[in-house]
Design an enzyme around this catalytic site. Structure first.
Site, PDB file in Angstrom:
ATOM      1  N   CYS A  53       0.849  -1.184   0.000  1.00 20.86           N
ATOM      2  CA  CYS A  53       0.000   0.000   0.000  1.00 20.86           C
ATOM      3  C   CYS A  53       0.892   1.245   0.000  1.00 20.86           C
ATOM      4  O   CYS A  53       1.785   1.369   0.843  1.00 20.86           O
ATOM      5  CB  CYS A  53      -0.904  -0.004   1.228  1.00 20.86           C
ATOM      6  SG  CYS A  53      -1.880   1.512   1.396  1.00 20.86           S
ATOM      7  N   ASP A  60      -0.499  -5.821   0.344  1.00 21.18           N
ATOM      8  CA  ASP A  60      -1.801  -6.130  -0.241  1.00 21.18           C
ATOM      9  C   ASP A  60      -1.650  -7.427  -1.023  1.00 21.18           C
ATOM     10  O   ASP A  60      -0.645  -7.639  -1.702  1.00 21.18           O
ATOM     11  CB  ASP A  60      -2.256  -5.014  -1.188  1.00 21.18           C
ATOM     12  CG  ASP A  60      -2.724  -3.778  -0.449  1.00 21.18           C
ATOM     13  OD1 ASP A  60      -3.407  -3.932   0.583  1.00 21.18           O
ATOM     14  OD2 ASP A  60      -2.417  -2.668  -0.899  1.00 21.18           O
ATOM     15  N   VAL A  75       1.724 -14.720 -24.615  1.00 20.39           N
ATOM     16  CA  VAL A  75       2.658 -14.501 -23.519  1.00 20.39           C
ATOM     17  C   VAL A  75       3.169 -15.847 -22.997  1.00 20.39           C
ATOM     18  O   VAL A  75       2.428 -16.826 -22.915  1.00 20.39           O
ATOM     19  CB  VAL A  75       2.021 -13.670 -22.377  1.00 20.39           C
ATOM     20  CG1 VAL A  75       0.975 -14.462 -21.606  1.00 20.39           C
ATOM     21  CG2 VAL A  75       3.085 -13.133 -21.435  1.00 20.39           C
ATOM     22  N   LEU A  77       4.243 -18.231 -20.085  1.00 23.11           N
ATOM     23  CA  LEU A  77       3.679 -18.292 -18.731  1.00 23.11           C
ATOM     24  C   LEU A  77       4.697 -18.024 -17.630  1.00 23.11           C
ATOM     25  O   LEU A  77       4.387 -17.340 -16.657  1.00 23.11           O
ATOM     26  CB  LEU A  77       2.982 -19.635 -18.514  1.00 23.11           C
ATOM     27  CG  LEU A  77       1.764 -19.856 -19.408  1.00 23.11           C
ATOM     28  CD1 LEU A  77       1.167 -21.235 -19.170  1.00 23.11           C
ATOM     29  CD2 LEU A  77       0.722 -18.770 -19.197  1.00 23.11           C
ATOM     30  N   GLU A  95      -5.650   0.296  -7.935  1.00 22.81           N
ATOM     31  CA  GLU A  95      -6.078   0.812  -9.240  1.00 22.81           C
ATOM     32  C   GLU A  95      -4.901   0.941 -10.208  1.00 22.81           C
ATOM     33  O   GLU A  95      -4.987   0.537 -11.372  1.00 22.81           O
ATOM     34  CB  GLU A  95      -6.769   2.173  -9.068  1.00 22.81           C
ATOM     35  CG  GLU A  95      -8.027   2.140  -8.226  1.00 22.81           C
ATOM     36  CD  GLU A  95      -7.786   2.121  -6.707  1.00 22.81           C
ATOM     37  OE1 GLU A  95      -8.780   1.992  -5.974  1.00 22.81           O
ATOM     38  OE2 GLU A  95      -6.622   2.229  -6.254  1.00 22.81           O
TER      39      GLU A  95
END
Length: 138
Positions: A53, A60, A75, A77, A95
């Site tokens: 955070c 988080d 892509v 893996l 976000e």
């Protein structure tokens, strides 16, 4: 009093472990889509996403869900696993993390469509889910 200057010794930083070196690279490698022209979805679940955070510094935890329709590239893996692990020490909001993953994925893979969802573990009785989408212009 002597005229010599005492040198302060700084503690030696141990070399990075091989896993830490791989994570630090964190590049999204791709390979050619074996079925160019076929419209199909690839679903990837990354259940061990962590970041910090930017306000409190607390960790988080989230599960990242990535669903995409490849164009010319797919892509690799292991590369996406290492790329995602690179977030573990970053101070970044929920976000911004999900939006940055989208931006980096689109830049590396140039998919026809992609949806990325960050489902964050509840903290302080708050559960956050961030979902972003991209669709290639015709």
């Amino acid at each position: 009093m002597s005229n010599s200057i005492e040198q302060q010794q700084t503690p030696e930083v141990p070399p990075l472990k091989y896993g830490e070196r791989e994570i630090a690279k964190g590049e999204l490698f791709t390979f050619p889509n074996p079925r160019i022209g076929r419209h199909y979805q690839i679903h990837i679940t990354l259940p061990e996403f962590t970041c910090k955070c930017p306000f409190s510094g607390y960790p988080d935890f989230a599960t990242i869900y990535l669903t995409y329709v490849p164009n010319e590239k797919v892509v690799e893996l292991k590369a996406i696993k290492l790329y995602i692990n690179n977030y573990r020490d970053l101070y970044i909001s929920h976000e911004e993390a999900v939006n940055q993953i989208l931006d980096d994925f689109v830049a590396a893979c140039d998919p026809l469509e992609v949806q990325i969802k960050g489902d964050y573990n509840p903290r302080g009785n708050v559960h956050t889910v961030i979902e972003v989408n991209y669709q290639k212009a015709n």
